[in-house]
Enzyme design. Structure first.
Site, PDB file in Angstrom:
ATOM      1  CG  HIS A 213      75.307 -28.667  80.887  1.00 44.15           C
ATOM      2  ND1 HIS A 213      74.502 -27.570  80.627  1.00 44.15           N
ATOM      3  CD2 HIS A 213      75.967 -28.386  82.034  1.00 44.15           C
ATOM      4  CE1 HIS A 213      74.687 -26.671  81.590  1.00 44.15           C
ATOM      5  NE2 HIS A 213      75.563 -27.137  82.451  1.00 44.15           N
TER       6      HIS A 213
ATOM      7  N   GLY B 243      72.762 -23.911  80.175  1.00 44.14           N
ATOM      8  CA  GLY B 243      73.856 -22.962  80.079  1.00 44.14           C
ATOM      9  C   GLY B 243      73.537 -21.694  79.328  1.00 44.14           C
TER      10      GLY B 243
ATOM     11  N   PRO C  58      67.482 -25.621  79.907  1.00 46.12           N
ATOM     12  CG  PRO C  58      65.853 -24.077  79.315  1.00 46.12           C
ATOM     13  CD  PRO C  58      66.265 -25.499  79.106  1.00 46.12           C
ATOM     14  N   GLY C  59      68.203 -23.684  82.841  1.00 46.86           N
ATOM     15  CA  GLY C  59      67.825 -23.384  84.219  1.00 46.86           C
ATOM     16  C   GLY C  59      67.637 -21.881  84.327  1.00 46.86           C
TER      17      GLY C  59
ATOM     18  NE  ARG D 169      74.131 -17.042  90.253  1.00 45.39           N
ATOM     19  CZ  ARG D 169      74.621 -16.176  89.412  1.00 45.39           C
ATOM     20  NH1 ARG D 169      74.366 -14.900  89.554  1.00 45.39           N
ATOM     21  NH2 ARG D 169      75.364 -16.575  88.415  1.00 45.39           N
TER      22      ARG D 169
ATOM     23  CB  CYS E  55      78.920 -13.894 112.541  1.00 50.18           C
ATOM     24  SG  CYS E  55      77.990 -12.993 113.736  1.00 50.18           S
TER      25      CYS E  55
HETATM   26  N1  LLP Z   1      71.990 -29.075  82.708  1.00 49.25           N
HETATM   27  C1  LLP Z   1      72.977 -29.541  83.497  1.00 49.25           C
HETATM   28  C2  LLP Z   1      73.447 -30.909  83.332  1.00 49.25           C
HETATM   29  C3  LLP Z   1      73.524 -28.707  84.484  1.00 49.25           C
HETATM   30  O1  LLP Z   1      74.512 -29.165  85.246  1.00 49.25           O
HETATM   31  C4  LLP Z   1      73.050 -27.392  84.629  1.00 49.25           C
HETATM   32  C5  LLP Z   1      73.594 -26.514  85.668  1.00 49.25           C
HETATM   33  C6  LLP Z   1      72.013 -26.952  83.783  1.00 49.25           C
HETATM   34  C7  LLP Z   1      71.518 -27.816  82.826  1.00 49.25           C
HETATM   35  C8  LLP Z   1      71.428 -25.580  83.860  1.00 49.25           C
HETATM   36  O2  LLP Z   1      72.370 -24.592  83.640  1.00 49.25           O
HETATM   37  P1  LLP Z   1      71.854 -23.089  83.411  1.00 49.25           P
HETATM   38  O3  LLP Z   1      71.000 -23.093  82.186  1.00 49.25           O
HETATM   39  O4  LLP Z   1      71.082 -22.718  84.614  1.00 49.25           O
HETATM   40  O5  LLP Z   1      73.080 -22.278  83.274  1.00 49.25           O
HETATM   41  N2  LLP Z   1      75.119 -22.107  90.843  1.00 49.25           N
HETATM   42  C9  LLP Z   1      75.630 -21.613  89.578  1.00 49.25           C
HETATM   43  C10 LLP Z   1      75.196 -22.464  88.403  1.00 49.25           C
HETATM   44  C11 LLP Z   1      75.498 -23.934  88.556  1.00 49.25           C
HETATM   45  C12 LLP Z   1      74.914 -24.713  87.426  1.00 49.25           C
HETATM   46  C13 LLP Z   1      74.938 -26.157  87.653  1.00 49.25           C
HETATM   47  N3  LLP Z   1      74.421 -26.903  86.565  1.00 49.25           N
HETATM   48  C14 LLP Z   1      75.206 -20.145  89.404  1.00 49.25           C
HETATM   49  O6  LLP Z   1      74.579 -19.594  90.303  1.00 49.25           O
HETATM   50  O7  LLP Z   1      75.527 -19.527  88.399  1.00 49.25           O
END
Ligand code: LLP
Length: 427
Positions: free
Chosen positions: A191, A227, A269-270, A307, A347
Site C-alpha cells: 500500500h 489508496g 479501499p477506504g 482534512r 478557538c
Molecule cells: N490500507 C492501508 C494499509 C492504509 O494505511 C490505508 C490508509 C488504506 C488502506 C486506505 O486508504 P484509502 O483507500 O482510504 O486512501 N486521513 C487521510 C488518509 C490517511 C490514510 C491512512 N491509511 C485523509 O483524510 O486523506
C-alpha cells in the site's frame, strides 16, 4: 457535478434531518456506498479499510454486501466483531478481519491471539512478537517497495521517509524470522499511499511480482492495498477501475503460472467506498465581516472534519435554503453568489474549512446565505467523523444513515457527561 444549493440527499430533507438530530451531523447515503462496492466487484476480495469510517452500522452494511474488513487496532477489531464479522475464515474463504499495522500494542497482540485474527505484519519486530506467541500460524507481510505516493506528503506510505511496512530489502530477513517460528507467509500486501493516481498505482504491480517471486509458493493472496482516489471537486476524474483491475489481474496470472496454483487478489479501499456517501451538515451561526472578507461561521469545526486543516483538502459545499426554524417546504431558489470564507466555532485560527495546504485561507464562491441556514460539507464520508476529536470539549457529531428514504440515527451525539467520562478529581 456538485450543486451549490441542495435541500435533500437521497430523497430525505436535510432540514428535517437537522431538526430531528441536531447539527453538526454526518449523513451517509447507503445507496452510494453500495454502488461504490459494486464498482469493485471484479476484485476477488474487497477489504474495507475501516479507518475511513468505522461506525458499526457502516461495517454491517459492508458485511452484508460481501465486503471483508481491515483493522488497525484492538478497537477496530472490536468494532468488526460487533458488526458481525467472524474472527476467522471458513476454509477457502478470505479472512473476514485482518489486523494490519506496523506494531502490536499489547492490547492488539492479545486481541488477535484471543480471537485468532489473521495478521499483516509491517515490521520485523511485529513478526518476531507474533511468531513467538503463535508459532505455526499463517501471516501476511506488508512490504514498503521503496517508493510511494499520496494526495499529500502526509499520506504517502512508501519510500525511505515512510514508517510503513517492511523495507523491501529486508524481505529475506523476514522470511528467515518466519521460518524460525514455523510461520507460513500466505499473503503479501503493498500500500503505497492514499489518494494517489493510476501511474503510481500501476508501478506497484511490478514490485508485487518481484517480491512475490521471492516469497514463493506459500502465497495464496496478494493485496493491492488501498489508496484508490475519489473525486473531491469539479475537474477531478474517476480512476478507471477496469483498467486498474486488468493490470493487477495480469500480474496475478503471471504469478499463478509461476506457482502453479490460484492466488486471490485483494483490494483494500477506504475513501473510495465511503467518501462520496458522506455529508457533514452544519448550521451557519454567524456571518461576519472582517475588512473585505466575509466569514460564514458554522457549528462544525475541525473537531468534526480535520482534512482541511491537516492537508488543505478541498470539500465541495452547498447551502440548504430556508432557515432551520421555519417548518415547511422551501423551494431551492436562485441566489447570487459571494466569495466567502467558511470556518468553525473553535478557538483556533486554523479552524477554517476553506484553506489550502500550508494553512493559507481561501475564499469559496457560495450562494449568499443567512444565519440559521444549513451549510453542507460534501464528500466527507472518509476520514471525517473517524478523525474527529473532542477539542474545545465539543461533543462528537451525530451520525445518520439514509436508507430507502428513511433517516436512521447510527450514532447519538455525545452528551456533556460523555465528554468527562472516566475523568476523576483525586481526593
Ligand atoms: N490500507 C492501508 C494499509 C492504509 O494505511 C490505508 C490508509 C488504506 C488502506 C486506505 O486508504 P484509502 O483507500 O482510504 O486512501 N486521513 C487521510 C488518509 C490517511 C490514510 C491512512 N491509511 C485523509 O483524510 O486523506
Amino acid at each position: 457535478m456538485f450543486p451549490a444549493l441542495r435541500s435533500e440527499i437521497a430523497g430525505v430533507s436535510l432540514r428535517n434531518v437537522a431538526r430531528r438530530f441536531g447539527t453538526p451531523t454526518f449523513v451517509y447515503d447507503a445507496a452510494t456506498i453500495e454502488r461504490k462496492i459494486d464498482d469493485l466487484k471484479a476484485f476477488d476480495v474487497v477489504r474495507y479499510a475501516q479507518k475511513a469510517c468505522s461506525n458499526i452500522a457502516i461495517l454491517d452494511l459492508m458485511r452484508r454486501k460481501g465486503v471483508v474488513v481491515d483493522a488497525v487496532s484492538a478497537g477496530e477489531i472490536h468494532r468488526a466483531l460487533k458488526a458481525g464479522f467472524q474472527p476467522h475464515a471458513a476454509a477457502g474463504a478470505p479472512h473476514p478481519i485482518v489486523y494490519t499495522a506496523d506494531i502490536f500494542d499489547r492490547d492488539a497482540l492479545e486481541m488477535v491471539l484471543k480471537h485468532d485474527i489473521h495478521v499483516n505484519c509491517g515490521s520485523p519486530d511485529m513478526l518476531e512478537q507474533y511468531g513467538a506467541r503463535k508459532p505455526g500460524a499463517n501471516v501476511t507481510l506488508r512490504i514498503n517497495p521503496g517508493f510511494g505516493h499520496g494526495h499529500s506528503q502526509k499520506t504517502n506510505t512508501g519510500g525511505e521517509q515512510s514508517k510503513h511496512g517492511i523495507w523491501h530489502e529486508q524481505l529475506d530477513d523476514c522470511l528467515r524470522i518466519a521460518d524460525r517460528h514455523g510461520l507460513s507467509v500466505t499473503g503479501l500486501h503493498l500500500h503505497i499511499g492514499s489518494g494517489t493516481d493510476m501511474e503510481h498505482l500501476s508501478q506497484v504491480c511490478g514490485a508485487m511480482e518481484k517480491l512475490a517471486a521471492d516469497v514463493g509458493r506459500t502465497l495464496t493472496t496478494i493485496s493491492a492495498g488501498g489508496g484508490l482516489p475519489t473525486i473531491y471537486q469539479e475537474g477531478d476524474t474517476y480512476v478507471d477501475v477496469a483498467a486498474y483491475y486488468k493490470l493487477w489481474d495480469a500480474s496475478r496470472k503471471r504469478l499463478e503460472a509461476q506457482f502453479g496454483h490460484k492466488l486471490a487478489l485483494e483490494l483494500e479501499p477506504g475513501r473510495y467506498l465511503v467518501a462520496e456517501s458522506g455529508y457533514l451538515v452544519a448550521e451557519i451561526r454567524a456571518i461576519k465581516k472582517m475588512g473585505k472578507n466575509t466569514f460564514y461561521l458554522l457549528d462544525a469545526g475541525f473537531n468534526n472534519l480535520a482534512r482541511p486543516i491537516l492537508y488543505g483538502s478541498h470539500h465541495p459545499m452547498s447551502i440548504v435554503p430556508g432557515p432551520l426554524d421555519e417548518v415547511g417546504t422551501i423551494a431551492v431558489d436562485e441566489r447570487p453568489k459571494a466569495d466567502v470564507i467558511v470556518g468553525g466555532p473553535l478557538c483556533e485560527s486554523g479552524d477554517i474549512f476553506t484553506q489550502a495546504e500550508g494553512g493559507y485561507v481561501c475564499t469559496r464562491s457560495l450562494p449568499t446565505a443567512q444565519v440559521g441556514e444549513l451549510l453542507v460539507i460534501e464528500c466527507a464520508g472518509a476520514y471525517g467523523f473517524a478523525m474527529g476529536s473532542n477539542y474545545n470539549s465539543k461533543p462528537y457529531a451525530a451520525e445518520v444513515l439514509l436508507r430507502n428514504g428513511q433517516a436512521h440515527l447510527i450514532r447519538a451525539r455525545q452528551t456533556p457527561d460523555d465528554l468527562i467520562r472516566g475523568e476523576v478529581i483525586p481526593v
